[in-house]
Motif scaffolding. Structure first.
Motif, PDB file in Angstrom:
ATOM      1  N   TRP A  21      -0.540 -10.122  -5.364  1.00 42.96           N
ATOM      2  CA  TRP A  21      -0.883 -10.230  -3.955  1.00 42.96           C
ATOM      3  C   TRP A  21      -0.447 -11.576  -3.372  1.00 42.96           C
ATOM      4  CZ3 TRP A  21      -1.964  -5.932  -1.590  1.00 42.96           C
ATOM      5  CH2 TRP A  21      -2.529  -4.861  -2.320  1.00 42.96           C
ATOM      6  N   HIS A  22       0.128 -11.517  -2.133  1.00 41.62           N
ATOM      7  CA  HIS A  22       0.633 -12.716  -1.443  1.00 41.62           C
ATOM      8  C   HIS A  22       1.529 -13.519  -2.394  1.00 41.62           C
ATOM      9  CE1 HIS A  22      -0.603 -15.672   2.009  1.00 41.62           C
ATOM     10  NE2 HIS A  22       0.705 -15.478   1.949  1.00 41.62           N
ATOM     11  N   ASP A  26      -1.304  -9.396   2.615  1.00 40.20           N
ATOM     12  CA  ASP A  26      -1.362  -8.012   2.145  1.00 40.20           C
ATOM     13  C   ASP A  26      -0.059  -7.555   1.499  1.00 40.20           C
ATOM     14  OD1 ASP A  26       0.072  -8.022   4.464  1.00 40.20           O
ATOM     15  OD2 ASP A  26      -0.921  -6.277   5.362  1.00 40.20           O
ATOM     16  N   TYR A  84       2.336  -7.030  -1.590  1.00 45.79           N
ATOM     17  CA  TYR A  84       2.126  -6.807  -3.022  1.00 45.79           C
ATOM     18  C   TYR A  84       3.465  -6.951  -3.723  1.00 45.79           C
ATOM     19  CZ  TYR A  84       0.394  -4.445  -7.272  1.00 45.79           C
ATOM     20  OH  TYR A  84       0.021  -4.129  -8.561  1.00 45.79           O
ATOM     21  N   GLU A 139     -10.265  -7.934   0.716  1.00 47.59           N
ATOM     22  CA  GLU A 139      -9.232  -8.903   0.354  1.00 47.59           C
ATOM     23  C   GLU A 139      -9.685  -9.833  -0.763  1.00 47.59           C
ATOM     24  OE1 GLU A 139      -6.513 -12.398   2.455  1.00 47.59           O
ATOM     25  OE2 GLU A 139      -7.491 -10.858   3.666  1.00 47.59           O
ATOM     26  N   ARG A 179      -8.720  -8.887  -4.342  1.00 49.28           N
ATOM     27  CA  ARG A 179      -7.316  -8.811  -4.747  1.00 49.28           C
ATOM     28  C   ARG A 179      -6.964  -9.778  -5.860  1.00 49.28           C
ATOM     29  NH1 ARG A 179      -4.465  -8.310   1.241  1.00 49.28           N
ATOM     30  NH2 ARG A 179      -5.322  -6.242   1.738  1.00 49.28           N
TER      31      ARG A 179
END
Length: 472
Positions: free
Chosen positions: A194-195, A210, A212, A256, A259
């Motif tokens: 993520w990020h 957001d 991936y 979030e 994640r």
């Protein structure tokens, strides 16, 4: 390291590949004479996922329908070996050589590994890769996912024969003065999921919260295929999945904040998302009308993390190997024939009609003829290694944890391939077993490993010290 520009690199590559192995010359000449376009080649390599994780290899809860279909309509090798740890595997698959010939038995500075500044660590300058081999046949070459090899950016991946790339970037991969603005796995390790921290063709690519990573690498692969659909292409996709941390995928992500939370139960979703990404690439090939012109390989870099990885055993080395290519690869389904990852380079070279690099020992054996249905056999034995430990396997017999100073364990596997029902015959003096030991000893003479003394017993505590209880 000596820095070279792109023109110098291409000149060096052409010179290094000038010699064509005679056994492949006929294929190259035949393709050229017929005006035949060589097949496209896509190689997926999952991270930290042994063969046992796929439903087509017997897993009862992981759902991998896309890989199952490729296995059923192509070839699924019951026994394929990587090395038990990723770094030497990445060298082996790219060079077609075992550690005794490419010099990489482990990570640098680990047991049996080279010094970080050793010339053998510089894969771009001192080795010939499968991408360079395929450049002989004018392939467009691309790479996405996890690099984790030596050299200096931005030339490191170009030097290995790749025209384009999109990778997860460690902090030291970033251009001077550039800082990652996204997520982090650890204080010194940018996120791969993520990020993520992304480098694309030498440039840092900012990402959003957001985004991936595995989707980004897959999107790049599909875009590369679309842009090069009118010429032969080779795409190498060393995936970031399923390596830890086990984070939620887009198919099971919650708030979030979740994640970045490692949870073992997310591993199943990581396996299944790996399957989904393979399915996306195969669907793109279908959409472009390229499926019958493309050979797809799917494998792994070592056994599952925490369940074999790093161990000099079959559990550490056994990975999936699925090959599919309608119109090129004969449908065989499951096969008991043997292969290891050194076979990839000579196999894709023969499929493409390309020559093998001159002056290099290639340990791998091409099984292109087996894939095309021209023969029903591959090789008699396969091999794996980590540091000073070796694994040698025939269809029936398996030697694990062997080193020059430590014999290891010998098993009679019968017809089994998944570790069940093996009989330990290490101490047997039966004539058949003695003959196998002798045959294996002769083979291992040509597969040397580092001589590393066994660790000694721990030093006795001083009289005024107390032993601390072992943590459970």
């Amino acid at each position: 390291m000596i820095h070279i520009n792109r023109r110098q690199f291409l000149t060096r590559t052409a010179a290094g590949l000038a010699g064509i192995n005679a056994s492949y010359a006929w294929r190259q000449a035949a393709l050229a004479e017929a005006g035949e376009r060589p097949p496209n080649i896509v190689v997926f390599m999952a991270d930290d996922m042994g063969a046992k994780e796929l439903s087509c290899y017997g897993h009862t809860t992981h759902k991998t329908p896309n890989l199952n279909t490729l296995a059923e309509t192509g070839v699924r090798f019951e026994t394929c070996y990587s090395t038990p740890i990723c770094h030497p595997t990445r060298f082996e698959i790219m060079t077609g050589q075992y550690g005794c010939h490419n010099g990489i038995f482990n990570f640098a500075n680990r047991r049996g590994g080279p010094e970080p500044d050793s010339p053998v660590e510089d894969i771009g300058a001192n080795h010939v890769t499968f991408a360079e081999v395929l450049k002989q046949r004018d392939y467009a070459t691309g790479l996405a996912g996890k690099w984790q090899l030596s050299g200096e950016l931005p030339t490191r991946i170009y030097e290995c024969g790749f025209d384009e790339y999109c990778i997860w970037a460690y902090r030291n991969y970033l251009p001077e003065g550039v800082e990652h603005t996204g997520g982090w796995e650890k204080p010194d390790k940018p996120s791969r999921y993520w990020h993520p921290c992304i480098m694309k063709n030498g440039q840092y690519v900012p990402t959003k919260s957001d985004d991936y990573g595995p989707d980004i690498y897959t999107n790049f692969a599909i875009d590369f295929i679309r842009r090069h659909k009118d010429q032969p292409f080779f795409f190498y996709y060393p995936m970031t999945l399923t390596h830890g941390p086990y984070l939620p995928t887009p198919d099971n992500v919650g708030p979030e904040a979740d994640r970045y939370k490692h949870r073992p139960e997310n591993f199943k979703d990581c396996v299944e998302y790996t399957d989904k990404l393979v399915g996306r690439v195969v669907a793109a090939l279908d959409e472009l009308g390229l499926r019958d012109k493309t050979v797809v390989f799917f494998t792994g870099d070592n056994g599952t993390g925490g369940e074999g990885k790093g161990e000099p055993t079959e559990l550490g080395a056994r990975v999936p190997m699925i090959v599919n290519g309608p119109g090129i690869v004969r449908t065989r389904g499951a096969t008991d024939e043997l292969t290891d990852l050194s076979d990839i380079l000579p196999t894709v070279a023969e499929l493409a009609g390309a020559g093998l690099p001159e002056g290099k020992v290639i340990d791998g054996r091409s099984y292109a003829g087996f894939l095309r249905g021209e023969t029903d056999a591959t090789r008699e034995w396969i091999f794996s290694y980590i540091a000073d430990r070796r694994i040698l396997r025939t269809k029936r017999w398996l030697l694990e944890d062997n080193s020059p100073l430590h014999y290891g364990r010998l098993y009679d596997c019968g017809e089994n391939r998944n570790g069940a029902g093996y009989t330990d015959v290490t101490d047997s003096e039966e004539d058949e077993v003695v003959a196998v030991k002798k045959r294996f000893d002769e083979r291992l003479k040509d597969l040397p490993a580092p001589h590393i003394p066994e660790p000694g017993p721990p030093a006795a505590p001083k009289s005024d010290q107390r032993r601390r209880p072992r943590r459970r």
